[in-house]
Design a protein around this motif. Structure first.
Motif, PDB file in Angstrom:
ATOM      1  N   TYR A 102      43.363  27.956  48.920  1.00 56.82           N
ATOM      2  CA  TYR A 102      43.113  29.393  49.367  1.00 56.82           C
ATOM      3  C   TYR A 102      43.513  30.026  48.067  1.00 56.82           C
ATOM      4  N   VAL A 103      44.453  29.977  48.074  1.00 58.51           N
ATOM      5  CA  VAL A 103      45.054  30.845  46.519  1.00 58.51           C
ATOM      6  C   VAL A 103      43.288  31.002  45.566  1.00 58.51           C
ATOM      7  N   LEU A 104      43.781  30.478  45.498  1.00 55.80           N
ATOM      8  CA  LEU A 104      42.337  29.617  44.190  1.00 55.80           C
ATOM      9  C   LEU A 104      41.518  30.344  44.350  1.00 55.80           C
ATOM     10  N   ALA A 105      40.864  30.374  45.576  1.00 52.92           N
ATOM     11  CA  ALA A 105      39.585  31.392  45.788  1.00 52.92           C
ATOM     12  C   ALA A 105      39.724  32.508  46.096  1.00 52.92           C
ATOM     13  N   GLY A 106      40.948  33.279  46.214  1.00 52.01           N
ATOM     14  CA  GLY A 106      41.375  34.520  45.929  1.00 52.01           C
ATOM     15  C   GLY A 106      41.096  34.648  44.512  1.00 52.01           C
ATOM     16  N   PHE A 107      41.952  33.339  44.438  1.00 56.95           N
ATOM     17  CA  PHE A 107      42.053  34.441  42.180  1.00 56.95           C
ATOM     18  C   PHE A 107      40.438  34.401  41.435  1.00 56.95           C
ATOM     19  N   ILE A 108      39.616  33.400  42.325  1.00 54.32           N
ATOM     20  CA  ILE A 108      37.947  33.459  41.715  1.00 54.32           C
ATOM     21  C   ILE A 108      37.660  34.514  41.890  1.00 54.32           C
ATOM     22  N   VAL A 109      38.000  35.475  43.531  1.00 58.39           N
ATOM     23  CA  VAL A 109      37.845  36.478  43.589  1.00 58.39           C
ATOM     24  C   VAL A 109      37.712  37.628  42.621  1.00 58.39           C
ATOM     25  N   GLU A 110      39.263  37.417  42.346  1.00 54.05           N
ATOM     26  CA  GLU A 110      39.779  38.733  41.321  1.00 54.05           C
ATOM     27  C   GLU A 110      39.354  38.610  40.182  1.00 54.05           C
ATOM     28  N   GLU A 111      38.548  37.555  39.290  1.00 55.89           N
ATOM     29  CA  GLU A 111      38.400  36.815  37.830  1.00 55.89           C
ATOM     30  C   GLU A 111      36.879  37.475  37.882  1.00 55.89           C
ATOM     31  N   VAL A 112      36.064  37.693  39.486  1.00 60.38           N
ATOM     32  CA  VAL A 112      34.558  37.951  38.816  1.00 60.38           C
ATOM     33  C   VAL A 112      34.163  39.756  39.233  1.00 60.38           C
ATOM     34  N   SER A 113      35.403  40.237  40.056  1.00 61.09           N
ATOM     35  CA  SER A 113      35.490  41.108  39.897  1.00 61.09           C
ATOM     36  C   SER A 113      36.170  42.348  39.422  1.00 61.09           C
ATOM     37  N   GLY A 114      37.298  41.255  38.934  1.00 61.87           N
ATOM     38  CA  GLY A 114      38.038  42.576  37.798  1.00 61.87           C
ATOM     39  C   GLY A 114      39.575  43.275  38.344  1.00 61.87           C
ATOM     40  N   ARG A 115      39.499  43.152  39.757  1.00 58.67           N
ATOM     41  CA  ARG A 115      40.372  43.864  41.053  1.00 58.67           C
ATOM     42  C   ARG A 115      41.110  42.690  41.660  1.00 58.67           C
ATOM     43  N   SER A 116      42.396  43.204  41.911  1.00 54.73           N
ATOM     44  CA  SER A 116      43.103  42.297  42.337  1.00 54.73           C
ATOM     45  C   SER A 116      42.897  41.822  44.095  1.00 54.73           C
ATOM     46  N   TRP A 117      43.606  40.629  44.920  1.00 59.04           N
ATOM     47  CA  TRP A 117      42.887  40.221  46.123  1.00 59.04           C
ATOM     48  C   TRP A 117      42.982  41.447  47.180  1.00 59.04           C
ATOM     49  N   GLU A 118      44.489  42.003  46.921  1.00 61.84           N
ATOM     50  CA  GLU A 118      44.913  43.065  47.897  1.00 61.84           C
ATOM     51  C   GLU A 118      44.134  44.552  47.872  1.00 61.84           C
ATOM     52  N   GLU A 119      43.928  44.842  46.897  1.00 62.61           N
ATOM     53  CA  GLU A 119      42.892  46.007  46.242  1.00 62.61           C
ATOM     54  C   GLU A 119      41.558  45.727  47.098  1.00 62.61           C
ATOM     55  N   LEU A 120      40.607  44.706  47.113  1.00 59.25           N
ATOM     56  CA  LEU A 120      39.689  44.167  47.161  1.00 59.25           C
ATOM     57  C   LEU A 120      39.992  43.747  49.033  1.00 59.25           C
TER      58      LEU A 120
END
Length: 363
Positions: free
Chosen positions: A178-196
């Motif tokens: 799940y950390v990796l999944a969150g990291f991927i969403v951060e990569e494609v969005s340019g925003r932190s998981w927390e912000e998202l």
């Protein structure tokens, strides 16, 4: 105290009085914990405001009561948020559940072993990636909350250069996945998981109490940690009250019970295809499909019961919470406490779930 709670729920849900003895039995089993620790219970029917009840002190050494709108640490229930966040990007065709993740990690894929490059988000979200449960213990000392995306990379990078320890599609619960999944969403969005989480999930649903880490607001329950055979209260000031922030996508959210119930209501609305829902009906229903064992995407799915339901629980070892959605009754149940008491909370929720919680008023 819990007996009063049970009677209240009997009246509120319209539960057959024949089940009253079950509630009273549960009350007796859990009563020994209630005076010393905080307990929160709630329910929400579709289209109706959530109803919550809180009991007990904010910690074991005070009589100060936990407040009605107190925030609770929900541990791995966070995974349902991370999975829903991924599905928001699937709905926008920015992510695919079955595309190898190397497609989303151009900066890092050159350093990744082929096992890692070929993983999919479906595998990460369903715990079928073969990743180990957690990062090495040394990484849990990395407690900075600055530039969490870089810190998540620092945790993942030494691992993804090597073959997977368990390369198969078998179920193996993995916080690291799940950390990796969150990291991927951060990569494609340019925003932190927390912000998202705040922008994509909390804000649209009005989950104004949602935050990260252990709750520290006035009137919130303190967690309690096992110390030999005793429980020690953990002050929100100056002590380690949660897992490190980089673990966020796997389990660091806190929020009050009404907002947790609203989260459950949002899942019901999305899967029914209601207008302006958080997810498309197709994505919501995809999350409820079993991939392995009884796990879907961010939810545990119980399909072998007369009344199917989905759920997730969570704990950082100092709190415990459980969220259940009764899919046939469009009803959400939650319970939480500020001590690790999985047995007590699970029994409480199961009794509520099994006690015919919705009165049929169709006649």
């Amino acid at each position: 105290m819990l007996r009063t709670l049970a009677k209240t729920l009997l009246v509120t849900f319209g539960i057959d009085s024949a089940h009253a003895d079950d509630f009273e039995s549960l009350s007796r089993q859990a009563a020994s914990e209630a005076p010393r620790y905080a307990l929160g219970v709630g329910y929400a029917k579709t289209g109706e405001p959530p109803v919550t009840m809180t009991f007990g002190p904010i910690h074991k050494d005070t009589s100060r009561p936990v407040t009605a709108d107190a925030q609770w640490h929900i541990g791995s229930i966070t995974k349902s948020f991370t999975a829903a966040l991924v599905m928001r990007f699937v709905d926008r065709q920015i992510l695919s559940l079955d595309e190898p993740i190397e497609a989303y990690l151009p900066t890092d894929k050159g350093q990744m072993h082929s096992h890692w490059r070929e993983l999919t988000l479906r595998q990460l979200l369903s715990h079928t990636s073969g990743l180990q449960a957690n990062a090495p213990m040394a990484d849990f000392s990395k407690r900075s909350d600055e530039n969490l995306h870089s810190l998540r990379r620092a945790v993942l990078a030494p691992l993804w250069t090597s073959p997977l320890p368990n390369p198969s599609d078998a179920y193996l619960y993995s916080n690291l996945g799940y950390v990796l999944a969150g990291f991927i969403v951060e990569e494609v969005s340019g925003r932190s998981w927390e912000e998202l989480v705040l922008e994509e999930l909390a804000s649209p649903l009005g989950l104004n109490s949602l935050g990260f880490g252990a709750p520290s607001e006035e009137g919130a329950p303190w967690g309690h940690r096992d110390l030999f055979l005793f429980k020690r209260k953990i002050s929100p000031q100056g002590e380690i009250t949660d897992n490190p922030p980089w673990l966020g996508p796997a389990g660091t959210i806190h929020l009050n019970l009404k907002d947790l119930l609203r989260w459950g209501q949002a899942q019901i609305a999305a899967c029914k295809g209601e207008p302006n829902s958080l997810l498309s009906a197709a994505s919501c229903q995809e999350m409820r499909k079993v991939v392995a064992e009884n796990y879907g995407l961010g939810w545990v799915i119980e399909t072998d019961k007369e009344a199917p339901y989905i759920w997730h629980n969570g704990s950082n070892s100092m709190w415990y919470a459980k969220l259940v959605i009764l899919t046939e009754h469009d009803l959400v149940l939650v319970a939480a406490t500020n001590v690790f008491d999985a047995k007590g909370i699970d029994e409480l929720v199961d009794k509520l779930r099994l006690t015919n919680p919705v009165t049929d008023q169709s006649d």
